[in-house]
Design an enzyme around this catalytic site. Structure first.
Site, PDB file in Angstrom:
ATOM      1  N   CYS A 121       0.808  -1.216   0.000  1.00 39.19           N
ATOM      2  CA  CYS A 121       0.000   0.000   0.000  1.00 39.19           C
ATOM      3  C   CYS A 121       0.833   1.254   0.000  1.00 39.19           C
ATOM      4  O   CYS A 121       0.315   2.331  -0.219  1.00 39.19           O
ATOM      5  CB  CYS A 121      -0.933   0.016   1.206  1.00 39.19           C
ATOM      6  SG  CYS A 121      -0.059   0.212   2.769  1.00 39.19           S
ATOM      7  N   CYS A 221      -3.384   2.699   4.814  1.00 39.12           N
ATOM      8  CA  CYS A 221      -2.302   2.561   5.786  1.00 39.12           C
ATOM      9  C   CYS A 221      -1.361   3.750   5.674  1.00 39.12           C
ATOM     10  O   CYS A 221      -1.410   4.499   4.697  1.00 39.12           O
ATOM     11  CB  CYS A 221      -1.552   1.252   5.591  1.00 39.12           C
ATOM     12  SG  CYS A 221      -1.031   0.928   3.908  1.00 39.12           S
TER      13      CYS A 221
END
Length: 327
Positions: A121, A221
């Site tokens: 991510c 995230c």
């Protein structure tokens, strides 16, 4: 006497035959009436249900497939193998021939599975972090959430590749701005109208976007941002919005290190709320209770400068120009 008895029998036979004829006629009329009523009910059932929202987007199949193939052509290496035909079929199976107020999350699970792909991510930290977190999205740097800033936030993500909204993801891109709903009658798709979100909670659009938003939030995230509209009189943060009711509740404090709030005001519009405003305090309280680190900035400069590009002569933009000058 014999002639009288014969005449009586003939009269009786005539009455009997007339009664039979009347009975047969009544049966025929009843059958015709029943047939007409049945046909009328069938014709009535062919009428699609009527709702207050716009109907299914015309050429829906071609639009979804075109967006799917186009997106994959740009990002195939990041997304891997995706079957656009299966994605379309899973969408169609989720709603066709169904009452549009009875959509369920189970209907859309196959589509969510087909359109998701686990990868890192945070591109910038991929080589330095041994505890990299994998997200159900393609490669991104930072997730950007929004509420009531649709045009501005997507103008910004198009100019800055470091941020990604749900509508910039594979799943969101395919279905952004289009509508669809089924109908129990043939052809199983209602092109005339679909339910508004306020008409019934279980409509296809509401179920789909809440599921997609939940997945997007769960995948976030690192440092994430949210762009809100400070020119709305009713408050920049609304707990009833998708951000307030779905996304904020599905951010993971163990994965998200910080939430940055960008409170933007319309050029020439009212400044109804600042970072110290009532609804922003409410948002901060929710985030603090969930152990998030929070910052808030009024009129985040890169976004404000982008607003001024489209409003260069407006008095509000003179402040943008002055703020970029060297001291």
């Amino acid at each position: 006497m014999p002639s009288q008895r014969g005449s009586a029998r003939r009269r009786q036979r005539g009455v009997l035959l007339a009664g039979i004829a009347i009975l047969l006629l009544a049966l025929v009329l009843a059958a015709v009436l029943a047939s007409a009523l049945t046909r009328g009910k069938k014709e009535e059932s062919l009428e699609p249900l009527r709702w207050q929202g716009r109907g299914t987007t015309r050429n829906l199949r071609e639009i979804v497939l075109g967006r799917c193939y186009g997106y994959l052509a740009e990002r195939r290496a990041e997304l891997g193998d995706k079957d656009c035909l299966k994605i379309w079929e899973s969408l169609k199976d989720a709603f066709i021939h169904k009452n549009p107020c009875n959509a369920t999350t189970e209907d859309y699970q196959p589509l969510m599975k087909l359109a998701s792909h686990p990868i890192p991510c945070n591109k910038e930290n991929f080589l330095t972090s041994l505890s990299i977190i994998y997200c159900t999205l393609y490669l991104i740097s930072q997730s950007l959430f929004w509420s009531k800033t649709n045009d501005l936030v997507h103008l910004y993500t198009k100019s800055s590749r470091r941020f990604l909204t749900l509508e910039d993801t594979f799943l969101g891109y395919m279905f952004d701005g289009i509508s669809w709903c089924g109908d129990p009658s043939a052809p199983g798709i209602n092109y005339e109208s679909c339910p508004k979100w306020s008409e019934c909670e279980g409509n296809p659009g509401s179920v789909f976007w809440k599921m997609a938003s939940k997945m997007f939030a769960e995948a976030a995230c690192g440092v994430v941002q949210v762009m809100l509209n400070g020119s709305i009189e009713t408050g920049a943060f609304r707990s009833s919005s998708i951000f307030g009711s779905v996304e904020i509740l599905n951010l993971n404090p163990d994965k998200v290190s910080e939430v940055q709030i960008w409170l933007m005001h319309d050029i020439g519009g009212p400044q109804s709320e600042s970072c110290s405003g009532y609804s922003i305090k409410k948002l901060k309280n929710i985030l603090e209770e969930r152990n998030f680190k929070i910052t808030c900035e009024d009129n985040y400069r890169p976004v404000q400068l982008l607003q001024c590009v489209h409003n260069p002569d407006h008095p509000d933009c003179s402040l943008c120009t002055n703020s970029t000058e060297a001291p």
